[in-house]
Design an enzyme around this catalytic site. Structure first.
Site, PDB file in Angstrom:
ATOM      1  CB  SER A  13      -0.954  -0.060   1.200  1.00 20.74           C
ATOM      2  OG  SER A  13      -1.955   0.926   1.129  1.00 20.74           O
ATOM      3  CG  ASP A  15      -6.522  -2.732  -3.882  1.00 21.37           C
ATOM      4  OD1 ASP A  15      -7.225  -2.295  -2.950  1.00 21.37           O
ATOM      5  OD2 ASP A  15      -5.326  -2.422  -4.030  1.00 21.37           O
ATOM      6  CG  HIS A  64      -5.312  -2.552  -0.211  1.00 22.92           C
ATOM      7  ND1 HIS A  64      -4.698  -2.024  -1.326  1.00 22.92           N
ATOM      8  CD2 HIS A  64      -4.766  -1.914   0.863  1.00 22.92           C
ATOM      9  CE1 HIS A  64      -3.824  -1.101  -0.949  1.00 22.92           C
ATOM     10  NE2 HIS A  64      -3.845  -1.013   0.370  1.00 22.92           N
TER      11      HIS A  64
END
Length: 277
Positions: free
Chosen positions: A88, A182, A216
């Site tokens: 991320s 995601d 994610h």
């Protein structure tokens, strides 16, 4: 502010810096697992931990350069370069480090964006402006959770947008791990833009591994799927995406791909540490 995990046995070992995303703090579990596979791994905190800033106003790469220098000078770390692993926001920090700092041999981005998203990224006299976002684009899912996948501003100009990280300056190879479900941002689209930017500047196409039904938070194998949690940016519970079976399989495969990538480019040999009973 970090914890260094060293593999068992005599060194030196290939080195990796491990960086997590928004929320801050010091998360050590992934670095400790990597050490069990023969890598000297530094779990690095960068805000919301001890005397570090509680909030992150901008990203200053000098702090991360200090961690890189620490690893390069450590007697148990084998040079000449260091590997970077991030997820991320941490992935985007790793891509920025690879682009601006020396002695980065290999970079793995797990659902990164290749963009300066919410905060400016600064290094000496260079600054990448944030792309920005609009909270009015939040959607509410049937479950009542927030879906923030579309809140980022459009990437006007594509890979030449001024908020793109200049990945073409990276020295070592890049591996992009992508969850196709995601819901934090559109990781697959962003990975394609990173690839286009590299190729447009005459660089080698990065390795991109896409996982369908995967959200994610791609964690190490056998960690449970995190379908939703409180997001610091919007201060609400948001959905991260992922279907349990597909996501779980992706975590097992992605871990193998990450280990193989680092072994190839950092000169390691895969090891597994067995507990002493």
């Amino acid at each position: 502010r970090a914890t260094l995990f060293l593999p068992p046995g005599p060194g030196p070992f290939p080195g990796i810096i491990d960086i997590f995303g928004i929320g801050g703090g010091l998360l050590e579990y992934r670095a400790s697992l990597l050490a069990g596979h023969g890598f000297a791994t530094l779990a690095l905190a960068y805000y919301n931990f001890e005397d570090l800033p509680k909030n992150m106003d901008n990203i200053s790469l000098e702090y991360f350069e200090e961690a890189l220098c620490y690893m390069l000078q450590h007697p148990q770390v084998k040079g000449p370069g260091i590997g970077l692993l991030g997820i991320s926001l941490g992935a985007d920090i790793c891509l920025s480090m690879a682009s601006f700092l020396k002695n980065v041999s290999a970079t793995v981005s797990i659902n990164g964006s290749g963009i300066s998203g919410n905060k400016a990224i600064n290094y000496k006299h260079s600054s990448i402006p944030p792309l920005g976002y609009d909270l009015r684009r939040i959607k509410v899912a049937f479950s009542g959770l927030m879906d923030i996948v579309d809140i980022r501003n459009d990437l006007v100009g594509g890979y030449e947008n001024s908020s793109m990280i200049p990945v073409e300056k990276a020295q070592g190879p890049i591996l992009l791990i992508v969850g196709q479900d995601d819901h934090n941002w559109r990781s697959e689209l962003y990975a394609q833009k990173v690839s286009e930017r590299l190729q447009a500047h005459g660089k080698e196409k990065p390795q991109i591994i896409c996982y369908p039904g995967t959200g994610h938070y791609i964690e190490p194998p056998y960690f449970p799927l995190c379908p939703a949690s409180l997001h610091e940016l919007v201060n609400k519970h948001v959905m991260w995406g992922g279907e349990p079976r597909a996501h779980s399989k992706a975590q097992v495969d992605a871990w193998k791909q990450i280990l193989a990538f680092f072994c190839k480019h950092l000169g390691g040999t895969q090891k597994t540490a067995f507990p002493k009973l």
